[in-house]
Motif scaffolding. Sequence first.
Motif, mmCIF file in Angstrom:
data_model
loop_
_atom_site.group_PDB
_atom_site.id
_atom_site.type_symbol
_atom_site.label_atom_id
_atom_site.label_comp_id
_atom_site.label_asym_id
_atom_site.label_seq_id
_atom_site.Cartn_x
_atom_site.Cartn_y
_atom_site.Cartn_z
ATOM 1 N N GLY A 170 0.741 5.319 5.074
ATOM 2 C CA GLY A 170 1.704 5.132 4.002
ATOM 3 C C GLY A 170 2.888 6.043 4.205
ATOM 4 O O GLY A 170 2.862 6.961 5.028
ATOM 5 N N VAL A 188 4.465 8.789 2.922
ATOM 6 C CA VAL A 188 4.392 9.966 2.065
ATOM 7 C C VAL A 188 5.708 10.723 2.161
ATOM 8 O O VAL A 188 6.224 10.948 3.260
ATOM 9 C CB VAL A 188 3.218 10.873 2.498
ATOM 10 N N ASN A 189 6.257 11.114 1.019
ATOM 11 C CA ASN A 189 7.525 11.840 1.030
ATOM 12 C C ASN A 189 7.310 13.241 1.580
ATOM 13 O O ASN A 189 6.549 14.026 1.029
ATOM 14 C CB ASN A 189 8.105 11.912 -0.389
ATOM 15 N N ALA A 233 -8.308 2.792 -0.912
ATOM 16 C CA ALA A 233 -7.024 3.106 -1.518
ATOM 17 C C ALA A 233 -7.077 4.532 -2.044
ATOM 18 O O ALA A 233 -8.079 4.955 -2.632
ATOM 19 C CB ALA A 233 -6.716 2.133 -2.646
ATOM 20 N N ASP A 240 -4.457 7.250 -4.071
ATOM 21 C CA ASP A 240 -3.156 7.417 -4.697
ATOM 22 C C ASP A 240 -2.344 6.153 -4.402
ATOM 23 O O ASP A 240 -2.801 5.064 -4.662
ATOM 24 C CB ASP A 240 -2.476 8.698 -4.189
ATOM 25 N N GLU A 241 -1.142 6.292 -3.850
ATOM 26 C CA GLU A 241 -0.328 5.121 -3.504
ATOM 27 C C GLU A 241 -0.415 4.782 -2.021
ATOM 28 O O GLU A 241 0.431 4.067 -1.489
ATOM 29 C CB GLU A 241 1.130 5.357 -3.891
ATOM 30 N N PHE A 242 -1.469 5.286 -1.355
ATOM 31 C CA PHE A 242 -1.578 5.139 0.091
ATOM 32 C C PHE A 242 -2.966 4.601 0.431
ATOM 33 O O PHE A 242 -3.738 4.233 -0.447
ATOM 34 C CB PHE A 242 -1.308 6.492 0.761
ATOM 35 N N HIS A 243 -3.284 4.576 1.724
ATOM 36 C CA HIS A 243 -4.619 4.163 2.155
ATOM 37 C C HIS A 243 -5.163 5.220 3.102
ATOM 38 O O HIS A 243 -4.457 5.719 3.984
ATOM 39 C CB HIS A 243 -4.571 2.791 2.838
ATOM 40 N N HIS A 285 3.455 -1.227 7.415
ATOM 41 C CA HIS A 285 2.269 -1.153 6.569
ATOM 42 C C HIS A 285 2.118 -2.475 5.817
ATOM 43 O O HIS A 285 3.054 -2.942 5.161
ATOM 44 C CB HIS A 285 2.398 -0.015 5.559
ATOM 45 N N ALA A 338 -0.284 -4.758 3.221
ATOM 46 C CA ALA A 338 -1.387 -4.788 2.269
ATOM 47 C C ALA A 338 -2.256 -6.022 2.487
ATOM 48 O O ALA A 338 -1.867 -6.988 3.155
ATOM 49 C CB ALA A 338 -0.837 -4.779 0.843
#
Length: 481
Positions: free
Chosen positions: A231, A233-234, A265, A267-270, A376, A378
């Motif tokens: 993902g 990530v900032n 899954a 958080d907002e990532f994998h 990425h 989904a």
Amino acid sequence: MSYVMNIRLVSLLSVVASTAFAQPALTVYNQGFAVVRERVPLDLKAGENAFTFAGATAMLEADSVVLRDPAGKVALRVLEQSYRADVMSQGVLLALNEGRAIDFLVRDQNAKEYTVSGKVIRSGYAPGGEQSAPIIEVDGKLRFSLPGEPLFPTLPGDGVLKPTLTWKIGVAQPAKLEAELAYITGGLSWQSAYNLVAPEKGNQLDVVGWVTVNNQSGKVFENAAVKLMAGDVNKIAPKAARGGGPVRMEMMAMASMDAAVTEKAFDEFHLYTLPRAVTLRDRETKQVEFMRATGVTAPVIYVFDGASNYGTYRGGMMRDPGFGTQGNTKVWVMREFKNSEENKLGLPLPKGRLRFYRRDDADGRIEFTGESELDHTAKNEMIRVKTGDAFDVVGERIRTNFNGNNRQDFAEEDFEIKVRNRKAEPVTVRIVEHLYRWNNWRIVQQSDEFTKKDAQTIEFNVTVPPDTQKTVTYRVRYEWK
């Protein structure tokens, strides 16, 4: 079971638990950094304690360090922390001896050894920067090279052989514990790659996915538990990494057919977890298979976008009559497939390179037929990637008429698109046209049915028989008012 056997079993389980407990853990991000977690035994007296940990990476972010009691029973206070990555090397030792005379070992053409004394005027060493030539004074003359192999005095008392963290730790009461050390470091990265193999004819694919972990951190991780975070990530971009040296590559086989990379899954990532502990040596690249699928349906699609080089709407009226000639002659070859369980996939796919192969029926060998990049993706999303340009399918696009000027409140434009198929079988081609002059448009004449894909794009889906040509025409009218 006897008492003695019980005792032995408990001891064995304790050893196994202790080994698992001490195992280093890595979470590697595909943006070139990782979170490292290790266990550090601490034996602390009440008050202030000095402790040194010689085993950090060479690219540790010092202000990311967390030292804590994972059980939450001991309140650790890190009063002071120092991080040193200037490990002993020839350049560092030359720098420490600048202004001093040292001996240099010289071997002549007969392999006879003797020493020469020289004063180190400049070492040439620049931590983290570009190195320069050393300057050595020998017999009153300066030379921009080493006269031989430098022979250094004993290692300075404050010299370090590995990147080292030094702490002053404060506790209220004496404590003995296994503390958790966690930090962010550069020099660790991972990426995925996919090999897709198709028969000579047909749209069924076999897919094998690999993950490649690259360790350039300056540290060896023995028997580490590894997770991979996929993902965007900032993360603030790190400073340039140190120059790389030789890289060792190793393929890691699976422990068994049942051992597989697991995914969830997070958080907002994998998050992907490798099924077995691995050893990552410094400057080593290690690979592991993380997915395999058979019978994936991925049809070949031909796309002709004759205005792809310029044909996008730019937000204003485009009245220039010279704008609208052909910009591309190539017919793209693409593959399209759905990442779904029904299509033998259905796993969130991290971004990486897709390599396509076809098997030659004549000898059974596979041949490379193109590659592309996968972002990425989904579960249940459609994947469409370009694999190359068609050899036997050719496109041609010309404007046959333009009626418009600055005094008119409209413009009309006619196009003729030809697709020639020189194959021995029919092909279906998607002809993409961009209506780029203005947002108020309508098709007033057409040879074939089209589909409106978005506010500025239409698409003709045409079948071209073997060794023939298909011509598509249309007229578009733009209203300026």
